[in-house]
Motif scaffolding. Structure first.
Motif, PDB file in Angstrom:
ATOM      1  N   VAL A 213      -8.063 -36.703  28.860  1.00  0.00           N
ATOM      2  CA  VAL A 213      -8.775 -35.450  28.671  1.00  0.00           C
ATOM      3  C   VAL A 213      -7.823 -34.324  29.051  1.00  0.00           C
ATOM      4  CG1 VAL A 213      -9.805 -35.615  30.987  1.00  0.00           C
ATOM      5  CG2 VAL A 213     -10.794 -34.056  29.298  1.00  0.00           C
ATOM      6  N   ALA A 214      -7.798 -33.281  28.220  1.00  0.00           N
ATOM      7  CA  ALA A 214      -6.879 -32.165  28.449  1.00  0.00           C
ATOM      8  C   ALA A 214      -7.655 -30.902  28.808  1.00  0.00           C
ATOM      9  CB  ALA A 214      -6.029 -31.907  27.210  1.00  0.00           C
ATOM     10  N   LYS A 215      -7.228 -30.249  29.876  1.00  0.00           N
ATOM     11  CA  LYS A 215      -7.777 -28.942  30.248  1.00  0.00           C
ATOM     12  C   LYS A 215      -7.045 -27.869  29.452  1.00  0.00           C
ATOM     13  CE  LYS A 215      -8.093 -30.431  35.099  1.00  0.00           C
ATOM     14  NZ  LYS A 215      -7.607 -30.143  36.476  1.00  0.00           N
ATOM     15  N   ILE A 216      -7.782 -27.098  28.684  1.00  0.00           N
ATOM     16  CA  ILE A 216      -7.168 -25.995  27.958  1.00  0.00           C
ATOM     17  C   ILE A 216      -7.359 -24.722  28.776  1.00  0.00           C
ATOM     18  CG2 ILE A 216      -7.096 -24.655  25.827  1.00  0.00           C
ATOM     19  CD1 ILE A 216      -8.285 -27.024  24.377  1.00  0.00           C
ATOM     20  N   PHE A 226     -14.099 -25.365  36.584  1.00  0.00           N
ATOM     21  CA  PHE A 226     -13.475 -26.004  35.430  1.00  0.00           C
ATOM     22  C   PHE A 226     -12.724 -27.275  35.823  1.00  0.00           C
ATOM     23  CE2 PHE A 226      -9.892 -25.489  32.072  1.00  0.00           C
ATOM     24  CZ  PHE A 226     -10.482 -26.431  31.246  1.00  0.00           C
ATOM     25  N   ASP A 227     -11.829 -27.141  36.786  1.00  0.00           N
ATOM     26  CA  ASP A 227     -11.036 -28.296  37.199  1.00  0.00           C
ATOM     27  C   ASP A 227     -11.929 -29.428  37.708  1.00  0.00           C
ATOM     28  OD1 ASP A 227      -8.524 -27.146  36.627  1.00  0.00           O
ATOM     29  OD2 ASP A 227      -8.581 -26.035  38.496  1.00  0.00           O
ATOM     30  N   GLU A 228     -12.922 -29.078  38.500  1.00  0.00           N
ATOM     31  CA  GLU A 228     -13.809 -30.104  39.057  1.00  0.00           C
ATOM     32  C   GLU A 228     -14.584 -30.837  37.966  1.00  0.00           C
ATOM     33  OE1 GLU A 228     -13.084 -27.034  42.221  1.00  0.00           O
ATOM     34  OE2 GLU A 228     -13.504 -27.051  40.064  1.00  0.00           O
ATOM     35  N   PHE A 233     -15.252 -35.805  34.733  1.00  0.00           N
ATOM     36  CA  PHE A 233     -15.266 -36.515  33.454  1.00  0.00           C
ATOM     37  C   PHE A 233     -14.191 -37.592  33.438  1.00  0.00           C
ATOM     38  CE2 PHE A 233     -13.840 -36.967  29.041  1.00  0.00           C
ATOM     39  CZ  PHE A 233     -15.033 -37.181  28.359  1.00  0.00           C
ATOM     40  N   ALA A 234     -12.995 -37.227  33.886  1.00  0.00           N
ATOM     41  CA  ALA A 234     -11.877 -38.175  33.904  1.00  0.00           C
ATOM     42  C   ALA A 234     -12.170 -39.360  34.820  1.00  0.00           C
ATOM     43  CB  ALA A 234     -10.601 -37.471  34.350  1.00  0.00           C
ATOM     44  N   GLU A 235     -12.793 -39.106  35.947  1.00  0.00           N
ATOM     45  CA  GLU A 235     -13.103 -40.186  36.884  1.00  0.00           C
ATOM     46  C   GLU A 235     -14.155 -41.133  36.309  1.00  0.00           C
ATOM     47  OE1 GLU A 235     -14.674 -40.812  41.492  1.00  0.00           O
ATOM     48  OE2 GLU A 235     -14.259 -38.802  40.726  1.00  0.00           O
ATOM     49  N   GLU A 240      -6.723 -40.209  32.013  1.00  0.00           N
ATOM     50  CA  GLU A 240      -5.627 -39.371  32.487  1.00  0.00           C
ATOM     51  C   GLU A 240      -5.960 -37.913  32.176  1.00  0.00           C
ATOM     52  OE1 GLU A 240      -0.881 -38.575  31.402  1.00  0.00           O
ATOM     53  OE2 GLU A 240      -2.017 -40.162  30.389  1.00  0.00           O
ATOM     54  N   VAL A 241      -5.517 -36.995  33.038  1.00  0.00           N
ATOM     55  CA  VAL A 241      -5.783 -35.566  32.841  1.00  0.00           C
ATOM     56  C   VAL A 241      -4.498 -34.836  32.469  1.00  0.00           C
ATOM     57  CG1 VAL A 241      -6.612 -33.427  33.887  1.00  0.00           C
ATOM     58  CG2 VAL A 241      -7.707 -35.609  34.469  1.00  0.00           C
TER      59      VAL A 241
END
Length: 266
Positions: A213-216, A226-228, A233-235, A240-241
């Motif tokens: 999953v990518a944070k834009i 946002f980060d949390e 979701f990744a967990e 991988e983030v």
């Protein structure tokens, strides 16, 4: 001066607030109270933007003053239900119906949408008859309408394609702050018994090869955590983030272009 209507997907509400926050020509902000506006209203207040809430049932009468006031430039925001994305044909039908209705009380309409599965690929043709009275525009780069909100945030079709090619080794979800905030709603996770849906999504991810999953980074901070949310979701899915850079250039350009069309300035 005229009344511009922004007809927007709820995923792009931060971008709407950003546009309004940075346009000092706007005299009045109107928000349609259709049950989809709560988050937007909260963010307008956070940004220090005054607004007036309008009833959907009285839009024509309530907006007549704003559209015909030569001293004011007003922007009206109409948020569309997010769940309609699950049903593209219904989304198209509802948005087209709204354009027909809002076109009667607006000087121009800007859709904060992309093609969304090609349901809006003929928008320009289908509403060409409104060009002289209420031009209808949609998010596009220098060559064509963008594919979706992610493509718009990345800067356009070329940038989107290049990003997808770079990530082609493994399936990758692309999350903006609002997408991260609403992923459970978008993926229709049962809020009462989420375990069954999560289990099914894990299987689908395994079958389709999604592993990241990518944070834009949009440059906007109107949506908290946002980060949390991405990390959660990744967990859940053991992903991988990654991080990608996005921006507001395309939204700003599309807004300025239609504003120029209806009031003649940028």
């Amino acid at each position: 001066m005229p009344l511009l209507t922004i007809l927007s997907c709820k995923i792009l509400q931060d971008e709407v607030v950003h546009i309004l926050k940075n346009d000092h020509l706007v005299d009045e902000i109107l928000v349609v109270g259709n049950g989809q506006e709560d988050d937007l209203v909260s963010k307008l207040r956070m940004a220090g933007l005054d607004h007036l809430l309008l009833s959907p049932a009285k839009l024509r009468s309530d907006t007549e003053t704003y559209r015909n006031d030569p001293e004011k430039y007003s922007v009206m925001i109409y948020m569309v239900e997010l769940a309609l994305h699950e049903f593209p044909k219904i989304l198209k039908t509802e948005v087209y119906k709204l354009i027909d209705e809002l076109g009667q009380c607006s000087s121009g309409i800007l859709l904060f949408y992309g093609l969304c599965g090609n349901v809006f690929d003929k928008l320009d043709i289908d509403f060409s008859h409104l060009e002289d009275t209420c031009p209808v525009r949609i998010l596009r780069d220098d060559t064509r309408v963008v594919d979706d909100c992610i493509g718009a945030t990345l800067g356009g079709c070329g940038e989107y394609l290049a990003t997808l090619k770079n990530l082609s080794e493994h399936g990758t979800f692309l999350f903006t702050p609002m997408y991260a905030h609403a992923w459970r709603e978008i993926m229709r996770v049962d809020p009462v018994k989420p375990e069954k849906t999560i289990k099914m999504l894990r299987k689908v991810n395994e079958m389709t090869g999604y592993k990241r999953v990518a944070k834009i980074r949009t440059g906007l901070t109107y949506t908290d955590n946002f980060d949390e949310k991405v990390d959660e979701f990744a967990e859940i899915f053991d992903f991988e983030v990654l991080e990608l850079e996005g921006g507001q250039d395309l939204f700003e350009k599309c807004y300025e272009d239609i504003k120029h069309d209806i009031i003649g300035c940028k």
